[in-house]
Design an enzyme around this catalytic site. Structure first.
Site, short mmCIF file in Angstrom:
data_model
loop_
_atom_site.label_atom_id
_atom_site.label_comp_id
_atom_site.label_asym_id
_atom_site.label_seq_id
_atom_site.Cartn_x
_atom_site.Cartn_y
_atom_site.Cartn_z
CG ASN A 217 -2.18 -0.81 1.02
OD1 ASN A 217 -2.64 -0.99 -0.11
ND2 ASN A 217 -2.74 -1.30 2.11
CG HIS A 222 -4.43 2.93 0.62
ND1 HIS A 222 -4.37 1.99 1.62
CD2 HIS A 222 -3.76 4.01 1.09
CE1 HIS A 222 -3.72 2.47 2.66
NE2 HIS A 222 -3.32 3.70 2.36
CD GLU A 252 -2.98 -7.26 6.04
OE1 GLU A 252 -2.04 -7.17 6.85
OE2 GLU A 252 -3.92 -6.44 6.02
#
Length: 328
Positions: A217, A222, A252
């Site tokens: 990220n 993102h 995640e």
């Protein structure tokens, strides 16, 4: 035609049948009493019989969480048809008014096909009698309006069911990946444990976590991280069997349920997924790897302990250097 899950139809029939039963008892009781007072004893008995079935439905739904649409179709509907036609014979045009709530009620107390069967039977018996009792012009209007009410009711109930299904799907689905979320996790694992006990089938969980996802990220943004989540989710759904389940339970982190898999087969599938994900070009000049913990259900183990063991093996895999599978 929109198809609805058995559980969804079950919930709708429980709620609508309970409401109709209570309303029916409240509103029909005065008419039953009046029929006795006016000397129409058979109609009075009919009202009491219908109220009795409504009362039984109320009791079974509230006390036992059970509703029998078979009882409604083969007992309540014939009684309603008989006394509806008796009302035509004894009261003439007044019997018309009872046709409308009768056809509507069928769609709220019965599954759609059974409701159509009940209403076709009701209308095919009632219309010829009405045609001979009331004026033809009025009978024709009655037939047309009752058919319209029946069709409109069917459409209305179908729309309600479709919306209910959509809302339920939204409630249990992760909006980013389309996978199941935590909402249905408890129920799914409980069902898996029950099947394992009843049928002696092995069940295995795999906790999967994307390695260094924060770094992805930070480096790519993102939006790219979200795309990686979607890509891995699609790969998991494509690779696993239809009987298996995939949940997104964290940012995640994913949980995979392998139906009918022991530790060895669960480990092999997890290794295959790890290699498959690691070989995909999700990011330019940057490989994406995953760590996986695998735990097969133990006898007398509950779902929280089972899931905790798969998490423990996942953290062992991450502590050991990531990009690997750990199990007992």
């Amino acid at each position: 035609m929109t198809r609805h899950s058995p559980q969804q139809a079950h919930d709708f029939l429980h709620q609508s049948s309970l409401g109709l039963a209570i309303v029916g008892i409240v509103l029909m009781t005065p008419f039953s009493i009046n029929n006795f007072l006016q000397g129409r004893y058979l109609l009075g008995v009919g009202g009491l019989l219908i109220n009795g079935i409504f009362a039984f439905n109320t009791w079974t739904i509230t006390k036992r969480n059970y509703y029998s649409d078979t009882l409604t179709l083969w007992v309540l509907v014939p009684i309603v048809i008989f006394f509806l036609n008796l009302a035509f014979i004894q009261q003439g045009i007044i019997g018309v008014f009872w046709c409308y709530p009768s056809v509507i009620a069928c769609y709220f107390m019965l599954p759609e096909r059974k409701a159509w069967l009940a209403n076709l039977t009701l209308l095919s018996i009632t219309f010829p009698i009405a045609w001979h009792i009331i004026e033809p012009a009025l009978a024709l209007r009655m037939i047309s309006t009752v058919v319209m009410v029946s069709i409109f009711s069917a459409i209305f109930v179908r729309v309600i069911n479709a919306q209910q299904q959509k809302l339920k799907l939204q409630a249990i689905t992760d909006p980013l990946t389309g996978l199941l979320n935590r909402t249905s996790l408890h129920e799914t694992l409980e069902q898996a444990i029950a099947q394992s006990k009843r049928m002696g089938i092995s069940m295995t969980l795999a906790s999967l976590d994307i390695d260094h996802f924060k770094a992805i990220n930070d480096a790519f943004g993102h939006a790219t991280g979200d795309q990686v989540l979607r890509d891995i989710s699609g790969l998991l759904k494509e690779r696993l069997r239809r009987v298996d389940q995939v949940f997104r339970i964290g940012g995640e982190e994913f949980l995979l349920l392998f139906y009918g898999s022991d530790t060895e087969s669960g480990y092999l599938v997890a290794e295959e997924l790890r290699h498959l994900i690691g070989s995909q070009p999700f990011l330019p000049d940057h490989s994406v790897t995953v760590s996986i913990g695998v735990a097969t259900l133990h006898p007398k183990e509950d779902w929280t302990t089972w899931m905790q063991r798969s998490d423990d093996y996942l953290y062992r895999a991450k502590s050991a250097g990531r990009n690997q599978v750990m199990c007992m």
